[in-house]
Design an enzyme around this catalytic site. Structure first.
Site, PDB file in Angstrom:
ATOM      1  N   GLY A 211      -6.481   1.904  -6.569  1.00 41.14           N
ATOM      2  CA  GLY A 211      -6.184   1.186  -7.802  1.00 41.14           C
ATOM      3  C   GLY A 211      -6.697   1.965  -8.991  1.00 41.14           C
ATOM      4  O   GLY A 211      -6.887   3.181  -8.926  1.00 41.14           O
ATOM      5  N   ARG A 212      -6.948   1.265 -10.077  1.00 41.98           N
ATOM      6  CA  ARG A 212      -7.476   1.949 -11.268  1.00 41.98           C
ATOM      7  C   ARG A 212      -8.992   2.022 -11.281  1.00 41.98           C
ATOM      8  O   ARG A 212      -9.573   2.784 -12.056  1.00 41.98           O
ATOM      9  CB  ARG A 212      -6.974   1.283 -12.545  1.00 41.98           C
ATOM     10  CG  ARG A 212      -5.537   1.672 -12.878  1.00 41.98           C
ATOM     11  CD  ARG A 212      -5.104   1.242 -14.253  1.00 41.98           C
ATOM     12  NE  ARG A 212      -5.294  -0.177 -14.491  1.00 41.98           N
ATOM     13  CZ  ARG A 212      -6.222  -0.692 -15.304  1.00 41.98           C
ATOM     14  NH1 ARG A 212      -7.041   0.067 -15.978  1.00 41.98           N
ATOM     15  NH2 ARG A 212      -6.320  -2.004 -15.452  1.00 41.98           N
TER      16      ARG A 212
ATOM     17  N   HIS B 257      -5.740   6.095  -5.357  1.00 42.60           N
ATOM     18  CA  HIS B 257      -6.458   6.799  -6.412  1.00 42.60           C
ATOM     19  C   HIS B 257      -7.935   7.011  -6.087  1.00 42.60           C
ATOM     20  O   HIS B 257      -8.671   7.603  -6.868  1.00 42.60           O
ATOM     21  CB  HIS B 257      -6.315   6.047  -7.746  1.00 42.60           C
ATOM     22  CG  HIS B 257      -4.961   6.200  -8.359  1.00 42.60           C
ATOM     23  ND1 HIS B 257      -3.853   5.510  -7.903  1.00 42.60           N
ATOM     24  CD2 HIS B 257      -4.529   6.971  -9.389  1.00 42.60           C
ATOM     25  CE1 HIS B 257      -2.803   5.837  -8.630  1.00 42.60           C
ATOM     26  NE2 HIS B 257      -3.173   6.723  -9.528  1.00 42.60           N
TER      27      HIS B 257
ATOM     28  N   TYR C 143      -2.365   8.996  -3.480  1.00 43.16           N
ATOM     29  CA  TYR C 143      -1.157   8.617  -4.189  1.00 43.16           C
ATOM     30  C   TYR C 143      -0.497   9.907  -4.691  1.00 43.16           C
ATOM     31  O   TYR C 143      -1.190  10.814  -5.177  1.00 43.16           O
ATOM     32  CB  TYR C 143      -1.505   7.668  -5.343  1.00 43.16           C
ATOM     33  CG  TYR C 143      -0.296   7.077  -6.014  1.00 43.16           C
ATOM     34  CD1 TYR C 143       0.563   6.235  -5.322  1.00 43.16           C
ATOM     35  CD2 TYR C 143      -0.010   7.368  -7.345  1.00 43.16           C
ATOM     36  CE1 TYR C 143       1.686   5.693  -5.925  1.00 43.16           C
ATOM     37  CE2 TYR C 143       1.102   6.825  -7.960  1.00 43.16           C
ATOM     38  CZ  TYR C 143       1.950   5.993  -7.247  1.00 43.16           C
ATOM     39  OH  TYR C 143       3.060   5.464  -7.855  1.00 43.16           O
TER      40      TYR C 143
END
Length: 186
Positions: free
Chosen positions: A86-87, A117, A136
């Site tokens: 994710g972020r 990520h 990713y």
């Protein structure tokens, strides 16, 4: 005695890349502690694709309680490390405590799993050079600039490191990560 796994996460961690390993590892009988930049309830996000968009969308996901702040973690007491995608990795990689935690697991050759990520944290910790890993697809240049070899497949095992591309790879990456935890001498 149950092996202990540390799961690094934080705000904007991808929901499936957080909840699936958290629950799957507990289901296997491991003790799992979630660590984040601060000990708090953090917000995960759901990343999905829309047919008309070139990138993923982001929607609110589940809230998860962190058991520990990075500053409270003693990595020596854990047998494995899992870093969510994710972020959140964008922020986690800027936390000095997180990078020290990651380096410990590589120096001690303990199992490390990550996807999507999450390799951004590995790159910032300086542990990617000479390693093969999945991530990713948009991270391919980052992996290569850091001296790693990007592999586009659902799971890549390179020594103590298990990686995958994104949440659809959860079953494959967790199968291999659990195998490493079970067979690791620690």
């Amino acid at each position: 005695m149950s092996k202990k796994v540390l799961l690094l996460a934080g705000d904007a961690a991808e929901a499936l890349e957080t909840m699936y390993p958290l629950q799957r590892l507990k289901e296997e009988g491991f003790t799992v502690h979630v660590a984040a930049p601060k000990k708090k309830v953090f917000q995960t996000v759901v990343h999905d694709f829309e047919p008309h968009m070139d990138t993923y969308t982001e929607k609110p996901g589940y809230r998860v309680s962190a058991d520990l702040a990075f500053s409270e973690v003693d990595p020596q007491t854990y047998d494995g490390l899992y870093i969510t995608g994710g972020r959140a990795p964008e922020w986690i990689r800027n936390e000095a405590g997180a990078l020290d935690i990651v380096r410990h697991f590589f120096e001690a050759e303990k199992p490390v799993g990550t996807l999507c990520h999450g390799p951004l944290v590995l790159i910032a910790a300086g542990v990617v050079k000479g390693r093969k890993l999945a991530a990713y697809w948009a991270l391919k240049p980052d992996v290569e600039v850091a001296g790693g070899t990007f592999v586009d497949q659902e799971v890549v095992v390179d020594g103590n490191l298990v990686t995958g591309r994104a949440w659809p790879d959860n079953p494959a990456i967790l199968r291999e990560f659990i195998h490493l935890l079970r067979t690791s001498p620690r």
